[in-house]
Design a protein around this motif. Structure first.
Motif, PDB file in Angstrom:
ATOM      1  N   ARG A 210       0.727  -1.072   0.050  1.00  0.00           N
ATOM      2  CA  ARG A 210      -0.102   0.042  -0.206  1.00  0.00           C
ATOM      3  C   ARG A 210       0.853   1.272  -0.003  1.00  0.00           C
ATOM      4  NH1 ARG A 210      -5.197   0.659   4.024  1.00  0.00           N
ATOM      5  NH2 ARG A 210      -5.819  -0.605   2.277  1.00  0.00           N
ATOM      6  N   VAL A 211       0.685   2.140  -0.831  1.00  0.00           N
ATOM      7  CA  VAL A 211       1.226   3.426  -1.098  1.00  0.00           C
ATOM      8  C   VAL A 211       0.358   4.663  -0.570  1.00  0.00           C
ATOM      9  CG1 VAL A 211       2.626   5.073  -2.593  1.00  0.00           C
ATOM     10  CG2 VAL A 211       2.722   2.483  -2.856  1.00  0.00           C
ATOM     11  N   ILE A 212       0.912   5.310   0.383  1.00  0.00           N
ATOM     12  CA  ILE A 212       0.169   6.292   0.791  1.00  0.00           C
ATOM     13  C   ILE A 212       0.966   7.601   0.738  1.00  0.00           C
ATOM     14  CG2 ILE A 212      -1.357   7.383   2.890  1.00  0.00           C
ATOM     15  CD1 ILE A 212      -1.226   4.515   4.067  1.00  0.00           C
ATOM     16  N   CYS A 213       0.040   8.701   0.063  1.00  0.00           N
ATOM     17  CA  CYS A 213       0.794   9.799  -0.488  1.00  0.00           C
ATOM     18  C   CYS A 213      -0.122  11.028   0.215  1.00  0.00           C
ATOM     19  CB  CYS A 213       0.779  10.234  -2.048  1.00  0.00           C
ATOM     20  SG  CYS A 213       1.977   8.897  -2.680  1.00  0.00           S
ATOM     21  N   ASP A 214       0.435  11.587   1.100  1.00  0.00           N
ATOM     22  CA  ASP A 214      -0.450  12.820   1.710  1.00  0.00           C
ATOM     23  C   ASP A 214       0.263  14.140   1.686  1.00  0.00           C
ATOM     24  OD1 ASP A 214       1.599  12.491   3.548  1.00  0.00           O
ATOM     25  OD2 ASP A 214       0.363  11.653   5.258  1.00  0.00           O
ATOM     26  N   GLY A 215      -0.109  15.172   2.332  1.00  0.00           N
ATOM     27  CA  GLY A 215       0.433  16.590   2.154  1.00  0.00           C
ATOM     28  C   GLY A 215      -0.051  17.145   0.997  1.00  0.00           C
ATOM     29  N   ILE A 216      -1.308  16.736   0.188  1.00  0.00           N
ATOM     30  CA  ILE A 216      -1.758  17.359  -0.818  1.00  0.00           C
ATOM     31  C   ILE A 216      -2.813  18.243  -0.353  1.00  0.00           C
ATOM     32  CG2 ILE A 216      -2.819  16.894  -2.855  1.00  0.00           C
ATOM     33  CD1 ILE A 216      -1.349  14.252  -3.148  1.00  0.00           C
ATOM     34  N   ARG A 217      -2.827  19.396  -0.716  1.00  0.00           N
ATOM     35  CA  ARG A 217      -4.082  20.371  -0.478  1.00  0.00           C
ATOM     36  C   ARG A 217      -4.844  21.034  -1.643  1.00  0.00           C
ATOM     37  NH1 ARG A 217      -5.896  22.070   4.687  1.00  0.00           N
ATOM     38  NH2 ARG A 217      -4.224  20.878   5.520  1.00  0.00           N
TER      39      ARG A 217
END
Length: 252
Positions: A210-217
């Protein structure tokens, strides 16, 4: 004439040296002695077999663990494996709006996958793409299966949409507040797939990742004529191994 009589006291059994009187044994004593005297070779043999079985099972498991550790050490020494890495290359928001019962959205995105290994090839199954806003699913898509070569970077493009996905009233109210916020909606990108590792002619079983990319707004303007502004300056991705056992999913 005076009559002299001598009276002597009777001797106790202790002073006379005679044995103390014995009494017949009770029925409980007889049965207890009989029970203690019974020999049960079958039970002892059964206990001995169980002990030997446990001992040999423990030894077999220990040897198996040693072999697995030795194989893993040799594999690591030869191939020096590294996890693949992912990064968000582009992320565009076509629209994101709420209805009386759900959410409508359209996203276009590109993710770069990097294989840093010199001797390993990754064989990816189809990838499930999920876009989340404050942990609420607002879009879904997919990426076809592909082969990730050695020391290679591959750009993966996809679109994620949602058409009147139903939401409960509490979740819908929370999403509406996030969309109207001046700071924008925090978005998260999640990729779920399975991958096999190929080393020469050897292929491992499929492993869930599972790849989780956050920090997008994303800042969504009040006017529908103005495009949404998406910020990815703080975007980062983390790769985790996913193992599912019955109803539980473990990530590490």
């Amino acid at each position: 004439m005076t009559d002299h009589r001598v009276f002597t006291s009777p001797k106790s059994p202790a002073s006379s040296g005679s044995a103390s009187p014995t009494f017949p044994a009770t029925k409980g004593q007889l049965y207890g002695a009989a029970a203690r005297s019974i020999y049960r070779p079958g039970r002892r043999h059964h206990r001995g077999c169980c002990c030997r079985l446990c001992l040999w099972t423990t030894i077999a498991i220990f040897i198996l663990l040693l072999l697995v550790a030795a194989v893993a050490a040799v594999f690591y020494a030869i191939y020096r494996p590294h996890r693949p890495s992912f990064s968000v290359t582009s992320f565009r928001l076509g629209y994101l709006s709420t209805t009386t019962s759900g959410v409508k959205s359209k996203f276009s995105l590109a993710v770069t996958a990097r294989n840093p290994n010199k001797k390993l090839v990754y064989l990816y199954s189809p990838i499930d793409v999920t876009v989340l806003a404050s942990d609420i699913t607002v879009g879904k898509g997919n990426i076809p299966a592909f082969v990730h070569g050695k020391r290679n970077s591959t750009v993966l493009k996809s679109s994620a949409t949602s058409s009147s996905q139903p939401l409960d009233s509490e979740t819908l109210s929370k999403l509406k507040a996030e969309i109207k916020a001046k700071a924008g909606v925090p978005l998260k990108l999640r990729l779920d797939t399975k991958v096999r590792v190929k080393a020469g002619s050897l292929k491992t079983p499929r492993i869930g990742i599972r790849v989780i990319c956050d920090g997008i707004r994303a800042v969504i303007p009040a006017s529908s004529n103005s495009p949404a502004i998406v910020s990815m300056s703080d975007a980062s991705c983390e790769v985790k191994t996913k193992i599912k056992i019955w109803k539980w999913t473990f990530l590490f």
